[in-house]
Write a protein that holds these residues in place. Sequence first.
Motif, mmCIF file in Angstrom:
data_model
loop_
_atom_site.group_PDB
_atom_site.id
_atom_site.type_symbol
_atom_site.label_atom_id
_atom_site.label_comp_id
_atom_site.label_asym_id
_atom_site.label_seq_id
_atom_site.Cartn_x
_atom_site.Cartn_y
_atom_site.Cartn_z
ATOM 1 N N THR A 50 38.088 -26.063 7.093
ATOM 2 C CA THR A 50 37.937 -26.001 8.550
ATOM 3 C C THR A 50 39.207 -26.436 9.261
ATOM 4 N N VAL A 51 39.816 -27.519 8.795
ATOM 5 C CA VAL A 51 41.062 -27.985 9.403
ATOM 6 C C VAL A 51 42.202 -27.019 9.118
ATOM 7 N N THR A 52 42.357 -26.648 7.843
ATOM 8 C CA THR A 52 43.513 -25.861 7.419
ATOM 9 C C THR A 52 43.472 -24.427 7.936
ATOM 10 N N ALA A 53 42.339 -23.776 7.849
ATOM 11 C CA ALA A 53 42.239 -22.367 8.247
ATOM 12 C C ALA A 53 41.754 -22.212 9.685
ATOM 13 N N ASP A 54 40.572 -22.748 9.972
ATOM 14 C CA ASP A 54 40.012 -22.591 11.321
ATOM 15 C C ASP A 54 40.864 -23.321 12.359
ATOM 16 N N GLY A 55 41.384 -24.495 11.988
ATOM 17 C CA GLY A 55 42.226 -25.228 12.929
ATOM 18 C C GLY A 55 43.471 -24.451 13.294
ATOM 19 N N ALA A 56 44.100 -23.821 12.296
ATOM 20 C CA ALA A 56 45.283 -22.999 12.569
ATOM 21 C C ALA A 56 44.946 -21.832 13.490
ATOM 22 N N ALA A 57 43.792 -21.227 13.272
ATOM 23 C CA ALA A 57 43.364 -20.115 14.133
ATOM 24 C C ALA A 57 43.155 -20.589 15.569
ATOM 25 N N ASN A 58 42.557 -21.762 15.732
ATOM 26 C CA ASN A 58 42.324 -22.288 17.076
ATOM 27 C C ASN A 58 43.631 -22.552 17.817
ATOM 28 N N VAL A 59 44.605 -23.112 17.115
ATOM 29 C CA VAL A 59 45.909 -23.364 17.734
ATOM 30 C C VAL A 59 46.583 -22.055 18.110
ATOM 31 N N ALA B 61 44.698 -15.232 10.136
ATOM 32 C CA ALA B 61 44.205 -15.455 11.493
ATOM 33 C C ALA B 61 45.345 -15.517 12.496
ATOM 34 N N VAL B 62 46.412 -16.227 12.151
ATOM 35 C CA VAL B 62 47.547 -16.354 13.066
ATOM 36 C C VAL B 62 48.168 -14.999 13.348
ATOM 37 N N ARG B 63 48.357 -14.192 12.325
ATOM 38 C CA ARG B 63 48.981 -12.879 12.510
ATOM 39 C C ARG B 63 48.088 -11.950 13.319
ATOM 40 N N ALA B 64 46.775 -12.087 13.167
ATOM 41 C CA ALA B 64 45.853 -11.251 13.940
ATOM 42 C C ALA B 64 45.865 -11.635 15.415
ATOM 43 N N VAL B 65 45.924 -12.935 15.681
ATOM 44 C CA VAL B 65 45.896 -13.419 17.063
ATOM 45 C C VAL B 65 47.244 -13.227 17.748
ATOM 46 N N ASP B 66 48.333 -13.493 17.016
ATOM 47 C CA ASP B 66 49.671 -13.461 17.610
ATOM 48 C C ASP B 66 50.664 -12.834 16.637
ATOM 49 N N PRO B 67 50.813 -11.513 16.676
ATOM 50 C CA PRO B 67 51.747 -10.842 15.767
ATOM 51 C C PRO B 67 53.198 -11.292 15.938
#
Length: 270
Positions: free
Chosen positions: A77-86, A135-141
């Motif tokens: 949750t911290v490593t993956a979901d947290g990165a997506a939230n940021v 997640a990061v690449r999907a949200v912010d290429p």
Amino acid sequence: MTLLVVGASGYLGGEVCRRAVAAGQRVVGTYHANPGAPAGVEARRLDVTDRAAVRALVAAVRPAAVVSTPYRYDDWTVTADGAANVAYAAAEAGARLVHLSSDALHAGRPEPYADADVPTPVFAYGAAKAAAETAVRAVDPGAALVRTSLIVGDERSKQVRLCLAALAGRGALFTDELRCPVDVGDLAAAVLELAASDYAGPLNVAGPDAVSRAELGLLVARRFGLDPGGLRTATSAASGLVRPVEVRLDSSRAAGLLRTRLRGVHELLG
């Protein structure tokens, strides 16, 4: 320029903060449990798993750039979901994002990994880091994804502490796990360069020397003037752990792109 460092109480996050403050930037740094942000940093408590809280903080700070370093080795949750939230909050605010990733997302092989090699995780932490990148690449290429390796420096480095413990007979270092250690100062300087650039996508940012964890222990012994005879070693294969073995990052692109020189571990600790 306002810089937001998510994970400012960590070893790398703290070094990024110190260098940014020294460069005259306004720096806001987050922490979860330990308010250990360096001097000159506006510290804010943040739970990266709370998307609403992340969005509210980023909206209030209005940073020009965000450096995202949070992780917890055994917490998806911290490593993956947290990165997506940021990433979501940074994109919503129009802020430049530099996300810290890891060589742990690779399975391991004799050949070095290039920047664009796709993740092939073989254990939970590597899978979490791979999911974070996705997640990061999907949200912010346009985000920069910094793939790095073992971070070394002084006794605050987790990797150096593991070596010191093995030299004291507490724990063992693997002879068959190869990595490309990087100095915390070199990595922080590279991250700040990327925050001021428009580089997008994954970039290997690690040292040029591939060494085993056991070899790293011997270098730490030399650096601290310790007897290397007490170093306990083992093999990853015999331990039963499922973890990447040979992971060499080819950081030649970063070396040509950045002003920061990425020094090898033999130069750093030799």
